[in-house]
Write a protein that holds these residues in place. Structure first.
Motif, PDB file in Angstrom:
ATOM      1  N   VAL A  70       0.903  -1.095   0.046  1.00  0.00           N
ATOM      2  CA  VAL A  70      -0.025   0.182  -0.024  1.00  0.00           C
ATOM      3  C   VAL A  70       0.798   1.234  -0.064  1.00  0.00           C
ATOM      4  O   VAL A  70       1.953   1.280   0.761  1.00  0.00           O
ATOM      5  N   THR A  71       0.417   2.191  -0.559  1.00  0.00           N
ATOM      6  CA  THR A  71       1.438   3.560  -0.917  1.00  0.00           C
ATOM      7  C   THR A  71       0.314   4.700  -0.724  1.00  0.00           C
ATOM      8  O   THR A  71      -0.766   4.495  -1.142  1.00  0.00           O
ATOM      9  N   TYR A  72       0.765   5.732   0.206  1.00  0.00           N
ATOM     10  CA  TYR A  72      -0.024   6.893   0.210  1.00  0.00           C
ATOM     11  C   TYR A  72       1.129   8.058  -0.389  1.00  0.00           C
ATOM     12  O   TYR A  72       2.071   8.280  -0.157  1.00  0.00           O
ATOM     13  N   LEU A  73       0.200   8.838  -1.216  1.00  0.00           N
ATOM     14  CA  LEU A  73       0.794  10.137  -1.575  1.00  0.00           C
ATOM     15  C   LEU A  73       0.088  11.343  -1.346  1.00  0.00           C
ATOM     16  O   LEU A  73      -1.297  11.494  -1.423  1.00  0.00           O
ATOM     17  N   GLU A  74       0.777  12.071  -0.402  1.00  0.00           N
ATOM     18  CA  GLU A  74       0.167  13.175   0.212  1.00  0.00           C
ATOM     19  C   GLU A  74      -0.560  14.325  -0.751  1.00  0.00           C
ATOM     20  O   GLU A  74       0.416  14.565  -1.708  1.00  0.00           O
ATOM     21  N   PRO A  75      -1.056  15.224  -0.137  1.00  0.00           N
ATOM     22  CA  PRO A  75      -1.647  16.383  -0.950  1.00  0.00           C
ATOM     23  C   PRO A  75      -0.271  17.334  -1.536  1.00  0.00           C
ATOM     24  O   PRO A  75      -0.573  17.858  -2.713  1.00  0.00           O
ATOM     25  N   ILE A  76       0.623  17.425  -0.939  1.00  0.00           N
ATOM     26  CA  ILE A  76       1.821  18.369  -1.452  1.00  0.00           C
ATOM     27  C   ILE A  76       2.122  17.815  -2.778  1.00  0.00           C
ATOM     28  O   ILE A  76       2.628  18.428  -3.708  1.00  0.00           O
ATOM     29  N   VAL A  77       2.341  16.292  -2.886  1.00  0.00           N
ATOM     30  CA  VAL A  77       2.778  15.713  -3.972  1.00  0.00           C
ATOM     31  C   VAL A  77       1.759  15.900  -5.261  1.00  0.00           C
ATOM     32  O   VAL A  77       1.936  16.128  -6.464  1.00  0.00           O
ATOM     33  N   ILE A  78       0.500  15.505  -4.698  1.00  0.00           N
ATOM     34  CA  ILE A  78      -0.706  15.565  -5.555  1.00  0.00           C
ATOM     35  C   ILE A  78      -0.783  17.028  -6.190  1.00  0.00           C
ATOM     36  O   ILE A  78      -1.165  17.229  -7.357  1.00  0.00           O
ATOM     37  N   ASP A  79      -0.678  18.214  -5.421  1.00  0.00           N
ATOM     38  CA  ASP A  79      -0.576  19.485  -5.976  1.00  0.00           C
ATOM     39  C   ASP A  79       0.383  19.657  -6.766  1.00  0.00           C
ATOM     40  O   ASP A  79       0.632  20.797  -7.727  1.00  0.00           O
ATOM     41  N   GLU A  80       1.687  19.065  -6.489  1.00  0.00           N
ATOM     42  CA  GLU A  80       2.924  19.546  -7.427  1.00  0.00           C
ATOM     43  C   GLU A  80       2.802  18.477  -8.800  1.00  0.00           C
ATOM     44  O   GLU A  80       3.084  19.201  -9.875  1.00  0.00           O
ATOM     45  N   ILE A  81       2.020  17.261  -8.820  1.00  0.00           N
ATOM     46  CA  ILE A  81       2.193  16.569 -10.166  1.00  0.00           C
ATOM     47  C   ILE A  81       0.852  16.170 -10.817  1.00  0.00           C
ATOM     48  O   ILE A  81       0.810  15.692 -11.884  1.00  0.00           O
ATOM     49  N   ASN A  82      -0.213  16.618 -10.009  1.00  0.00           N
ATOM     50  CA  ASN A  82      -1.632  16.749 -10.348  1.00  0.00           C
ATOM     51  C   ASN A  82      -2.141  15.095  -9.835  1.00  0.00           C
ATOM     52  O   ASN A  82      -1.291  14.286  -9.942  1.00  0.00           O
ATOM     53  N   ILE A  83      -3.492  15.153  -9.757  1.00  0.00           N
ATOM     54  CA  ILE A  83      -3.936  13.932  -9.015  1.00  0.00           C
ATOM     55  C   ILE A  83      -3.907  12.620 -10.053  1.00  0.00           C
ATOM     56  O   ILE A  83      -3.642  11.523  -9.495  1.00  0.00           O
ATOM     57  N   LEU A  84      -3.955  12.767 -11.450  1.00  0.00           N
ATOM     58  CA  LEU A  84      -3.779  11.448 -12.198  1.00  0.00           C
ATOM     59  C   LEU A  84      -2.348  11.026 -12.075  1.00  0.00           C
ATOM     60  O   LEU A  84      -2.104  10.020 -12.073  1.00  0.00           O
ATOM     61  N   ASN A  85      -1.339  11.982 -12.235  1.00  0.00           N
ATOM     62  CA  ASN A  85      -0.156  11.350 -12.110  1.00  0.00           C
ATOM     63  C   ASN A  85       0.298  10.918 -10.754  1.00  0.00           C
ATOM     64  O   ASN A  85       1.056   9.779 -10.422  1.00  0.00           O
ATOM     65  N   ALA A  86      -0.233  11.542  -9.689  1.00  0.00           N
ATOM     66  CA  ALA A  86      -0.136  10.934  -8.242  1.00  0.00           C
ATOM     67  C   ALA A  86      -0.643   9.737  -8.239  1.00  0.00           C
ATOM     68  O   ALA A  86      -0.156   8.761  -7.471  1.00  0.00           O
ATOM     69  N   SER A  87      -1.849   9.513  -8.737  1.00  0.00           N
ATOM     70  CA  SER A  87      -2.675   8.184  -8.749  1.00  0.00           C
ATOM     71  C   SER A  87      -1.659   7.183  -9.370  1.00  0.00           C
ATOM     72  O   SER A  87      -1.711   5.964  -8.762  1.00  0.00           O
ATOM     73  N   ILE A  88      -1.469   7.528 -10.464  1.00  0.00           N
ATOM     74  CA  ILE A  88      -0.338   6.506 -11.190  1.00  0.00           C
ATOM     75  C   ILE A  88       0.999   6.116 -10.451  1.00  0.00           C
ATOM     76  O   ILE A  88       1.504   5.094 -10.186  1.00  0.00           O
ATOM     77  N   LYS A  89       1.437   7.205 -10.007  1.00  0.00           N
ATOM     78  CA  LYS A  89       2.756   6.999  -9.231  1.00  0.00           C
ATOM     79  C   LYS A  89       2.540   6.160  -7.990  1.00  0.00           C
ATOM     80  O   LYS A  89       3.213   5.295  -7.652  1.00  0.00           O
TER      81      LYS A  89
END
Length: 203
Positions: A70-89
């Motif tokens: 399981v992996t969590y990506l925080e809002p700071i990353v979501i805001d930086e790379i956008n939600i689609l890229n964050a979901s894939i990452k």
């Protein structure tokens, strides 16, 4: 009846994410490698199950899986790379934590970025078609819900225990009243445009 495999590879991993449409909290992804003989009559897309059913299935999935992550990506990353890229990452990172690594990946949805030397297929509504994606959807959902329950203790005014960070009317009213926190996604529209315009005119 969900299918055990999409490819001919035994080591086929399913992956899915939860929390993509939320205003607050991380996007959470899971990847699961199930043994070829794994079956469970209750296992289905997490959205089709109650919270009690998901929590019942989680330890069964974890006990029987060859590997899961399981992996969590925080809002700071979501805001930086956008939600689609964050979901894939987040999905990619979960897959790379598996031991052994899968020989094939099946992804819920229609977007993914290839990982080196591991072929993949994107499957629309895959969480209602394949066991490993359904299992991943349950892990992603339950782990994220627990994460938001913990954040609720620090920020009870947003009622994340109930809304899990999704854009409910109550959540948006709390943002209007108390402002955003470090757990909110600032690249998202936290309030409707007319409310933002109203606030700007009043300031």
């Amino acid at each position: 009846m969900l299918l055990p495999n999409f490819s001919t590879f035994v080591l086929e991993s399913g992956t899915d994410e939860a929390g993509r449409g939320c205003l607050a909290g991380p996007v959470t992804a899971a990847a699961v490698l199930l043994p070829p003989d794994f079956r469970h009559p209750l296992l289905n897309d997490s959205k089709q199950l109650s919270e009690k059913q998901r929590m019942h299935l989680r330890p069964i999935i974890e006990q029987h899986a060859i590997s899961f992550a399981v992996t969590y990506l925080e809002p700071i990353v979501i805001d930086e790379i956008n939600i689609l890229n964050a979901s894939i990452k987040a999905m990619q990172e979960s897959i790379l934590k598996l031991n052994p690594l899968p020989l094939y990946i099946i992804v819920d949805g229609n977007r993914f970025k290839p990982l080196p030397n591991i072929p993949h297929s994107c499957i629309i509504k895959g969480d209602s078609k394949y066991l490993s994606i359904a299992a991943a959807s349950i892990l992603a959902k339950t782990y994220r819900d627990e994460y938001m329950d913990a954040l609720h203790e620090e920020f009870p005014m947003y009622n994340w225990k109930q809304n899990k960070g999704y854009p409910t009317l109550e959540h948006r009213e709390a943002i209007r009243k108390h402002g955003p926190t470090r757990h909110h996604r600032m690249s998202f529209r936290l309030l409707p445009e007319e409310q933002l315009a109203l606030d700007l005119n009043q300031s």
